[in-house]
Enzyme design. Structure first.
Site, PDB file in Angstrom:
ATOM      1  N   LEU A   1      41.533  32.894  48.513  1.00  0.00           N
ATOM      2  CA  LEU A   1      42.769  32.599  48.111  1.00  0.00           C
ATOM      3  C   LEU A   1      43.755  33.691  48.023  1.00  0.00           C
ATOM      4  CD1 LEU A   1      42.181  29.930  45.082  1.00  0.00           C
ATOM      5  CD2 LEU A   1      42.816  29.351  47.515  1.00  0.00           C
TER       6      LEU A   1
ATOM      7  N   HIS B   1      25.304  44.034  52.278  1.00  0.00           N
ATOM      8  CA  HIS B   1      26.651  44.038  51.647  1.00  0.00           C
ATOM      9  C   HIS B   1      27.589  44.421  52.603  1.00  0.00           C
ATOM     10  CE1 HIS B   1      28.996  43.504  47.703  1.00  0.00           C
ATOM     11  NE2 HIS B   1      29.782  43.236  48.576  1.00  0.00           N
ATOM     12  N   ARG B   2      27.289  45.704  53.198  1.00  0.00           N
ATOM     13  CA  ARG B   2      28.371  46.386  54.092  1.00  0.00           C
ATOM     14  C   ARG B   2      27.575  47.015  54.996  1.00  0.00           C
ATOM     15  NH1 ARG B   2      33.824  45.680  54.320  1.00  0.00           N
ATOM     16  NH2 ARG B   2      34.871  45.094  52.310  1.00  0.00           N
TER      17      ARG B   2
ATOM     18  N   GLY C   1      35.566  32.529  43.558  1.00  0.00           N
ATOM     19  CA  GLY C   1      35.732  33.002  42.327  1.00  0.00           C
ATOM     20  C   GLY C   1      36.722  32.942  41.332  1.00  0.00           C
TER      21      GLY C   1
ATOM     22  N   ARG D   1      32.923  38.254  38.419  1.00  0.00           N
ATOM     23  CA  ARG D   1      33.626  38.703  37.267  1.00  0.00           C
ATOM     24  C   ARG D   1      33.099  38.127  35.907  1.00  0.00           C
ATOM     25  NH1 ARG D   1      37.376  38.097  40.930  1.00  0.00           N
ATOM     26  NH2 ARG D   1      38.734  39.878  41.658  1.00  0.00           N
TER      27      ARG D   1
ATOM     28  N   SER E   1      37.524  36.067  49.332  1.00  0.00           N
ATOM     29  CA  SER E   1      38.642  35.996  49.071  1.00  0.00           C
ATOM     30  C   SER E   1      39.314  34.821  49.772  1.00  0.00           C
ATOM     31  CB  SER E   1      39.325  37.356  49.433  1.00  0.00           C
ATOM     32  OG  SER E   1      39.135  38.368  48.491  1.00  0.00           O
TER      33      SER E   1
ATOM     34  N   ASP F   1      26.615  33.203  44.107  1.00  0.00           N
ATOM     35  CA  ASP F   1      26.851  34.450  44.668  1.00  0.00           C
ATOM     36  C   ASP F   1      26.868  35.716  43.977  1.00  0.00           C
ATOM     37  OD1 ASP F   1      27.212  36.110  47.378  1.00  0.00           O
ATOM     38  OD2 ASP F   1      29.075  36.307  46.143  1.00  0.00           O
TER      39      ASP F   1
ATOM     40  N   TYR G   1      28.409  43.959  41.141  1.00  0.00           N
ATOM     41  CA  TYR G   1      29.319  43.386  40.408  1.00  0.00           C
ATOM     42  C   TYR G   1      29.301  43.639  38.771  1.00  0.00           C
ATOM     43  CZ  TYR G   1      30.102  40.323  44.322  1.00  0.00           C
ATOM     44  OH  TYR G   1      30.495  40.162  45.907  1.00  0.00           O
TER      45      TYR G   1
ATOM     46  N   SER H   1      26.527  40.638  55.231  1.00  0.00           N
ATOM     47  CA  SER H   1      28.059  40.643  54.851  1.00  0.00           C
ATOM     48  C   SER H   1      28.805  41.542  55.353  1.00  0.00           C
ATOM     49  CB  SER H   1      28.027  40.691  53.226  1.00  0.00           C
ATOM     50  OG  SER H   1      29.367  40.754  52.720  1.00  0.00           O
TER      51      SER H   1
END
Length: 305
Positions: A217, A117-118, A270, A22, A215, A47, A52, A147
């Site tokens: 948190l 990534h995927r 992040g 972000r 992710s 990262d 993004y 990832s």
């Protein structure tokens, strides 16, 4: 903050990475403050991904590199590719083009680590291997990983690629624990025994692949922060109690929960706020006891057989 080896690659980076998903929302001066805070806390792993903000995050980071906010030879710069509008694409041509575009945006000649990534249902491992060979031989990528890949998908790729796969970035937090649940409920007739990940945690440990939780948190799939969530009152009570004992915040305890695992994970945090970076970096100073680790796991609503 101490360094860890990423995989068995010889590449070393900080125990915690800063996710740059972000940073496009920041003015250059604010980004400089964020990266300076990370540097001062010993965070050296940054990262990125080509998707993004459609590459604007990499562009912003590239300007910061040019301005000398962080020194290229003192950081681990990683990016990801393979997600395109309406599809996944791990074709060799796309991977090469994506890396070259990321390098231009980041204003650097190399990525220390490049992740797929995927998973792509149409992936051809030999085609990926040829792309990796070209990128590695040109010095554009030094190390490779994946990832959101399962153990079987990593093994399929590993049968073709010549470079070691040294990292797997996976969703994991104290309130999102499928990677761990099945291993604690082996041979039990309960939903917790269902292995959604194909033994990926154990596979990565066996093969020297560093898990990078994302992710960290969050609960669910971008369902919101677990810290302060009304859905997790018992967990937040335990986070607060442990935070008080260790002199850090509940969020730092949530990150410390990941660091306590013997897999030597590398959590990706992040944030766009320097104060938050400093807060979460304190997790590296906390060593949770076995009792504290399990107390948090159970407080999140899990049970033991």
């Amino acid at each position: 903050m101490k360094d860890i080896e990423i995989g068995r690659s010889g590449l070393r980076g900080s125990q915690i990475a800063l996710g740059c998903m972000r940073i496009d929302s920041l003015a250059d001066a604010d980004l400089a403050a964020l990266l300076t805070a990370a540097r001062d806390e010993g965070i050296t792993v940054f990262d990125h991904a080509d998707i993004y903000a459609d590459g604007r995050c990499e562009e912003a980071f590239g300007r910061a590199l040019d301005a000398g906010v962080v020194r290229r030879d003192e950081i681990v710069l990683q990016s990801k590719a393979g997600i395109r509008p309406g599809r996944y694409d791990l074709s060799g041509a796309h991977l090469i083009a994506a890396v070259e575009a990321s390098l231009r945006r980041l204003r650097t000649d190399r990525l220390d680590l490049f992740l797929l990534h995927r998973p792509d249902a149409l992936v051809d491992p030999d085609e990926v291997a040829a792309a990796f060979d070209e990128l590695h031989a040109a010095g554009k990528v030094l190390h490779f990983g994946v990832s959101n890949h399962s153990a079987g998908q990593i093994a399929l790729l590993a049968g073709s690629v010549r470079q070691p796969l040294v990292a797997d970035q996976l969703q994991l937090s104290v309130a999102h624990t499928p990677l761990i649940d099945a291993g604690l409920n082996v041979n039990m007739a309960s939903a917790a025994s269902l292995d959604h990940d194909g033994g990926t945690l154990d596979y990565c440990r066996l093969h020297g692949i560093t898990i990078q939780p994302w992710s960290v948190l969050q609960h669910g799939y971008f369902a919101g922060s677990l810290v302060g969530s009304a859905e997790y009152p018992a967990l937040n009570e335990e986070l607060s109690a442990q935070a008080g004992r260790h002199g850090v915040t509940p969020a730092a305890i949530a990150v410390a929960w990941l660091l306590r695992h013997p897999a030597a994970m590398l959590p990706v945090v992040g944030t766009t706020r320097p104060a938050r970076v400093r807060e979460l970096a304190r997790a590296a100073d906390v060593e949770l006891t076995r009792e504290e680790w399990y107390s948090l796991y159970l407080a999140a609503g899990n049970s033991l057989p």
